[in-house]
Design a protein around this motif. Structure first.
Motif, PDB file in Angstrom:
ATOM      1  N   THR A  30     -90.096 -15.658 -65.335  1.00  0.00           N
ATOM      2  CA  THR A  30     -90.311 -16.838 -64.514  1.00  0.00           C
ATOM      3  C   THR A  30     -89.720 -16.569 -63.132  1.00  0.00           C
ATOM      4  OG1 THR A  30     -88.203 -17.904 -65.060  1.00  0.00           O
ATOM      5  CG2 THR A  30     -90.084 -18.317 -66.544  1.00  0.00           C
ATOM      6  N   GLU A  31     -90.102 -17.393 -62.169  1.00  0.00           N
ATOM      7  CA  GLU A  31     -89.576 -17.202 -60.818  1.00  0.00           C
ATOM      8  C   GLU A  31     -88.061 -17.391 -60.791  1.00  0.00           C
ATOM      9  OE1 GLU A  31     -90.464 -18.619 -56.225  1.00  0.00           O
ATOM     10  OE2 GLU A  31     -91.107 -19.897 -57.886  1.00  0.00           O
ATOM     11  N   ALA A  32     -87.557 -18.371 -61.531  1.00  0.00           N
ATOM     12  CA  ALA A  32     -86.114 -18.612 -61.566  1.00  0.00           C
ATOM     13  C   ALA A  32     -85.387 -17.426 -62.203  1.00  0.00           C
ATOM     14  CB  ALA A  32     -85.801 -19.895 -62.321  1.00  0.00           C
ATOM     15  N   GLU A  33     -85.923 -16.901 -63.301  1.00  0.00           N
ATOM     16  CA  GLU A  33     -85.318 -15.722 -63.928  1.00  0.00           C
ATOM     17  C   GLU A  33     -85.312 -14.556 -62.948  1.00  0.00           C
ATOM     18  OE1 GLU A  33     -86.429 -16.277 -68.674  1.00  0.00           O
ATOM     19  OE2 GLU A  33     -87.839 -15.262 -67.337  1.00  0.00           O
ATOM     20  N   TRP A  34     -86.427 -14.372 -62.259  1.00  0.00           N
ATOM     21  CA  TRP A  34     -86.537 -13.236 -61.331  1.00  0.00           C
ATOM     22  C   TRP A  34     -85.458 -13.327 -60.256  1.00  0.00           C
ATOM     23  CZ3 TRP A  34     -86.733 -11.375 -56.555  1.00  0.00           C
ATOM     24  CH2 TRP A  34     -87.240 -10.092 -56.355  1.00  0.00           C
ATOM     25  N   GLU A  35     -85.298 -14.503 -59.631  1.00  0.00           N
ATOM     26  CA  GLU A  35     -84.322 -14.603 -58.542  1.00  0.00           C
ATOM     27  C   GLU A  35     -82.887 -14.514 -59.060  1.00  0.00           C
ATOM     28  OE1 GLU A  35     -82.928 -17.631 -54.986  1.00  0.00           O
ATOM     29  OE2 GLU A  35     -85.053 -17.567 -55.544  1.00  0.00           O
ATOM     30  N   PHE A  36     -82.610 -15.115 -60.220  1.00  0.00           N
ATOM     31  CA  PHE A  36     -81.267 -14.996 -60.787  1.00  0.00           C
ATOM     32  C   PHE A  36     -80.932 -13.525 -61.018  1.00  0.00           C
ATOM     33  CE2 PHE A  36     -78.353 -14.622 -64.366  1.00  0.00           C
ATOM     34  CZ  PHE A  36     -77.335 -15.505 -64.007  1.00  0.00           C
ATOM     35  N   ALA A  37     -81.887 -12.783 -61.588  1.00  0.00           N
ATOM     36  CA  ALA A  37     -81.666 -11.360 -61.856  1.00  0.00           C
ATOM     37  C   ALA A  37     -81.520 -10.579 -60.565  1.00  0.00           C
ATOM     38  CB  ALA A  37     -82.813 -10.806 -62.692  1.00  0.00           C
ATOM     39  N   ALA A  38     -82.339 -10.896 -59.557  1.00  0.00           N
ATOM     40  CA  ALA A  38     -82.310 -10.154 -58.297  1.00  0.00           C
ATOM     41  C   ALA A  38     -80.983 -10.322 -57.567  1.00  0.00           C
ATOM     42  CB  ALA A  38     -83.459 -10.620 -57.403  1.00  0.00           C
ATOM     43  N   ASN A  70     -90.387  -2.145 -51.828  1.00  0.00           N
ATOM     44  CA  ASN A  70     -91.225  -1.261 -52.652  1.00  0.00           C
ATOM     45  C   ASN A  70     -92.568  -1.922 -52.963  1.00  0.00           C
ATOM     46  OD1 ASN A  70     -91.363   1.389 -53.399  1.00  0.00           O
ATOM     47  ND2 ASN A  70     -90.490   1.092 -55.440  1.00  0.00           N
ATOM     48  N   VAL A  71     -92.652  -2.828 -53.941  1.00  0.00           N
ATOM     49  CA  VAL A  71     -93.905  -3.547 -54.182  1.00  0.00           C
ATOM     50  C   VAL A  71     -93.601  -5.001 -54.539  1.00  0.00           C
ATOM     51  CG1 VAL A  71     -95.236  -1.532 -54.922  1.00  0.00           C
ATOM     52  CG2 VAL A  71     -94.015  -2.893 -56.630  1.00  0.00           C
ATOM     53  N   TRP A  72     -94.522  -5.897 -54.189  1.00  0.00           N
ATOM     54  CA  TRP A  72     -94.442  -7.273 -54.651  1.00  0.00           C
ATOM     55  C   TRP A  72     -94.560  -7.308 -56.169  1.00  0.00           C
ATOM     56  CZ3 TRP A  72     -93.332 -11.593 -51.894  1.00  0.00           C
ATOM     57  CH2 TRP A  72     -93.452 -11.542 -50.500  1.00  0.00           C
ATOM     58  N   GLU A  73     -93.890  -8.257 -56.805  1.00  0.00           N
ATOM     59  CA  GLU A  73     -93.890  -8.341 -58.263  1.00  0.00           C
ATOM     60  C   GLU A  73     -94.393  -9.714 -58.716  1.00  0.00           C
ATOM     61  OE1 GLU A  73     -90.102  -7.213 -59.880  1.00  0.00           O
ATOM     62  OE2 GLU A  73     -89.871  -5.523 -58.499  1.00  0.00           O
ATOM     63  N   TRP A  74     -95.351  -9.692 -59.649  1.00  0.00           N
ATOM     64  CA  TRP A  74     -95.892 -10.926 -60.199  1.00  0.00           C
ATOM     65  C   TRP A  74     -94.842 -11.665 -61.033  1.00  0.00           C
ATOM     66  CZ3 TRP A  74    -100.330 -12.856 -58.601  1.00  0.00           C
ATOM     67  CH2 TRP A  74    -101.354 -12.014 -58.158  1.00  0.00           C
ATOM     68  N   CYS A  75     -94.823 -12.986 -60.921  1.00  0.00           N
ATOM     69  CA  CYS A  75     -94.046 -13.848 -61.808  1.00  0.00           C
ATOM     70  C   CYS A  75     -95.010 -14.725 -62.597  1.00  0.00           C
ATOM     71  CB  CYS A  75     -93.070 -14.723 -61.017  1.00  0.00           C
ATOM     72  SG  CYS A  75     -91.738 -13.802 -60.228  1.00  0.00           S
ATOM     73  N   GLY A  76     -94.507 -15.383 -63.634  1.00  0.00           N
ATOM     74  CA  GLY A  76     -95.377 -16.181 -64.488  1.00  0.00           C
ATOM     75  C   GLY A  76     -95.724 -17.551 -63.936  1.00  0.00           C
ATOM     76  N   ASP A  77     -95.032 -18.014 -62.887  1.00  0.00           N
ATOM     77  CA  ASP A  77     -95.194 -19.386 -62.406  1.00  0.00           C
ATOM     78  C   ASP A  77     -96.429 -19.571 -61.531  1.00  0.00           C
ATOM     79  OD1 ASP A  77     -92.508 -18.681 -63.045  1.00  0.00           O
ATOM     80  OD2 ASP A  77     -91.785 -20.491 -62.075  1.00  0.00           O
ATOM     81  N   TRP A  78     -97.019 -20.771 -61.638  1.00  0.00           N
ATOM     82  CA  TRP A  78     -97.962 -21.210 -60.621  1.00  0.00           C
ATOM     83  C   TRP A  78     -97.183 -21.472 -59.340  1.00  0.00           C
ATOM     84  CZ3 TRP A  78    -102.875 -20.395 -61.083  1.00  0.00           C
ATOM     85  CH2 TRP A  78    -103.524 -20.511 -62.312  1.00  0.00           C
ATOM     86  N   TYR A  79     -97.878 -21.397 -58.205  1.00  0.00           N
ATOM     87  CA  TYR A  79     -97.220 -21.588 -56.908  1.00  0.00           C
ATOM     88  C   TYR A  79     -97.549 -22.948 -56.305  1.00  0.00           C
ATOM     89  CZ  TYR A  79     -96.381 -21.311 -51.896  1.00  0.00           C
ATOM     90  OH  TYR A  79     -95.963 -21.577 -50.615  1.00  0.00           O
ATOM     91  N   THR A  80     -96.522 -23.642 -55.854  1.00  0.00           N
ATOM     92  CA  THR A  80     -96.650 -24.762 -54.928  1.00  0.00           C
ATOM     93  C   THR A  80     -95.485 -24.656 -53.950  1.00  0.00           C
ATOM     94  OG1 THR A  80     -95.343 -26.276 -56.289  1.00  0.00           O
ATOM     95  CG2 THR A  80     -97.731 -26.319 -56.617  1.00  0.00           C
ATOM     96  N   PRO A  81     -95.675 -25.050 -52.690  1.00  0.00           N
ATOM     97  CA  PRO A  81     -94.580 -24.904 -51.730  1.00  0.00           C
ATOM     98  C   PRO A  81     -93.461 -25.912 -51.910  1.00  0.00           C
ATOM     99  CG  PRO A  81     -96.459 -25.966 -50.686  1.00  0.00           C
ATOM    100  CD  PRO A  81     -96.913 -25.549 -52.057  1.00  0.00           C
ATOM    101  N   ASP A  82     -93.709 -26.990 -52.647  1.00  0.00           N
ATOM    102  CA  ASP A  82     -92.716 -28.055 -52.756  1.00  0.00           C
ATOM    103  C   ASP A  82     -92.073 -28.152 -54.134  1.00  0.00           C
ATOM    104  OD1 ASP A  82     -94.978 -28.817 -54.088  1.00  0.00           O
ATOM    105  OD2 ASP A  82     -95.039 -30.867 -53.293  1.00  0.00           O
ATOM    106  N   GLN A 129     -95.362 -14.456 -56.356  1.00  0.00           N
ATOM    107  CA  GLN A 129     -94.979 -13.052 -56.243  1.00  0.00           C
ATOM    108  C   GLN A 129     -93.615 -12.990 -55.569  1.00  0.00           C
ATOM    109  OE1 GLN A 129     -98.259 -11.487 -53.957  1.00  0.00           O
ATOM    110  NE2 GLN A 129     -99.468 -11.014 -55.770  1.00  0.00           N
ATOM    111  N   ARG A 130     -92.812 -12.016 -55.940  1.00  0.00           N
ATOM    112  CA  ARG A 130     -91.443 -11.947 -55.424  1.00  0.00           C
ATOM    113  C   ARG A 130     -91.065 -10.535 -54.982  1.00  0.00           C
ATOM    114  NH1 ARG A 130     -87.323 -15.153 -54.925  1.00  0.00           N
ATOM    115  NH2 ARG A 130     -87.576 -17.302 -55.591  1.00  0.00           N
TER     116      ARG A 130
END
Length: 423
Positions: A274-282, A344-356, A385-386
């Motif tokens: 998920t996007e939250a998992e990705w950023e926490f890990a990053a 390096n490369v953009w990485e797909w996350c599982g979340d749909w995107y909305t800006p808000d 993508q992250r």
């Protein structure tokens, strides 16, 4: 004997000499405050109705923004919470190539990107496993060999799936135009979404989008100057049919769309983070730093990620030692043992995107919104993508920085998009 009480005379005021009010015209109604309020409400309602009828996309985005703002408004009685990492041990031995992310709470988002990464908010995620590096060409080849999978970029496009595209409107004159997520966050507003395919001739061949530095540059507003549709470009042939993977076995796989990434995850018994998992890990245990490794771009003059050095898109000094993608783990790992979470490369996350979404998502294990909405391309769904890519730089795309978000149409792919898995 009676007594008469005499009243003491008082001074007359100006109102005592006022003339009587003129008679009101028959049928006229006084403008009371209530009447004024009704007229104002009717006029305001008419304006809102006209906005909804003639500008539905802007109206939809504005209402989503207002709802998110009210949801995220701070409450005076709330006490600021503190980010912390869980000390719970891993549930067992690490799967091959993965590291344990202990979970915990962290401040998600960035004030550097107010368009879609605010408000900065506290989020909790449970522990999970994550790939130490991005999926490599070598690993993806094993998947293809075992399953005979064919990526979307390798398939002949079906014109019936893309009836709305007009390549001439975009200025593309090659045989085909494959609008892939060449620049997350860009796109062509009012014309065509990324991820679409259109052809000039009735027998299209597979192709994908490849970065090519322009000979002459006319500003940075038109990204078609450096993104080119290349016949038979794919993960096997990153720059086109004359290129191959020799010497790039350890480089991250590219030209993979969201569907391709999901297929690999299913085969490997993993999933996309998920996007939250990705950023926490990053963030690797760091709290609200500007970069995923700290507050300095190059601590001690050392490059920490594979990004573009120089003037994009015409001059890359390759200070970091790489012109394009770099072998995974070429740069130091973060506090959790993860490499290449930036660049390096953009990485797909599982979340749909909305800006808000940050203004109204849950605080614990957010999974993303139920559907996507991008005000720049209404009606075109996007996945998150992250991490940025080797093309991120300080004079054009700075979304390699901590908290930055990207987006891509799920069928899109390009020479700077890859992924890593979680479990």
């Amino acid at each position: 004997m009676s007594h008469r009480i005499r009243r003491k005379p008082t001074a007359k005021t100006s109102n005592d000499y006022a003339l009587p009010a003129a008679p009101q015209a028959r049928g006229a109604r006084p403008w009371t405050n209530r009447r004024r309020l009704v007229v104002f409400a009717a006029a305001l309602g008419g304006l809102v109705l006209a906005w909804w009828l003639f500008f539905p996309d802007e109206f939809h985005y504005a209402t989503r923004f207002v709802k998110g703002w009210f949801h995220s408004a701070p409450k005076t009685e709330e006490v600021e919470e503190v980010a912390q990492v869980s000390d719970a041990p891993a549930p067992g031995p690490a799967p091959e190539g993965m590291v344990w992310i202990p979970g915990g709470s962290f401040w998600m988002g960035s004030e550097e990107f107010p368009d879609n990464a605010e408000p900065v908010h506290l989020v909790h995620v449970d522990g999970f496993w994550m790939d130490r590096t991005e999926v490599t060409n070598e690993e993806f080849a094993k998947f293809v060999q075992a399953t005979r999978y064919v990526t979307l970029a390798e398939r002949k496009p079906n014109l019936k799936d893309f009836p709305h595209l007009k390549p001439a409107a975009l200025g593309f004159q090659p045989l085909y135009f494959h609008a892939l997520a060449a620049a997350p966050g860009q796109g062509v507003p009012g014309t065509v979404p990324w991820g679409g395919v259109a052809v000039v001739y009735p027998n299209p061949e597979p192709f994908s989008i490849v970065f090519a530095p322009p000979r002459r540059l006319f500003g940075l507003d038109d990204h078609k100057q450096w993104w080119q549709p290349v016949n038979r470009a794919s993960w096997r042939h990153p720059e086109g049919p004359k290129s191959d993977l020799k010497g790039r076995e350890k480089h991250p796989v590219v030209h993979v769309c969201y569907e391709d990434a999901l297929a690999y995850c299913k085969w490997a018994k993993k999933r996309l983070p998920t996007e939250a998992e990705w950023e926490f890990a990053a963030r690797g245990g760091l709290d609200r730093k500007r970069y995923y490794w700290g507050d300095e771009a190059e601590p001690g003059g050392k490059c920490m990620a594979n990004i573009w050095q120089g003037t994009f898109p015409v001059e890359n000094t390759s200070k970091d030692g790489h012109q394009g993608t770099a072998p995974v783990a070429s740069f130091p790992a973060n506090g959790y043992g993860l490499h290449d979470m930036s660049g390096n490369v953009w990485e797909w996350c599982g979340d749909w995107y909305t800006p808000d979404y940050y203004g109204k998502g849950p605080k614990r294990n957010p999974q993303g919104p139920e559907a996507s909405f991008d005000p720049h391309e209404p009606g075109v769904p996007k996945r998150v993508q992250r991490g940025g890519s080797f093309l991120c730089c300080d004079n054009y795309c700075v979304r390699y920085m901590a908290g930055a978000r990207g987006k891509g149409e799920p069928t899109s792919a390009a020479s700077h998009v890859g992924f890593r898995c979680a479990r």
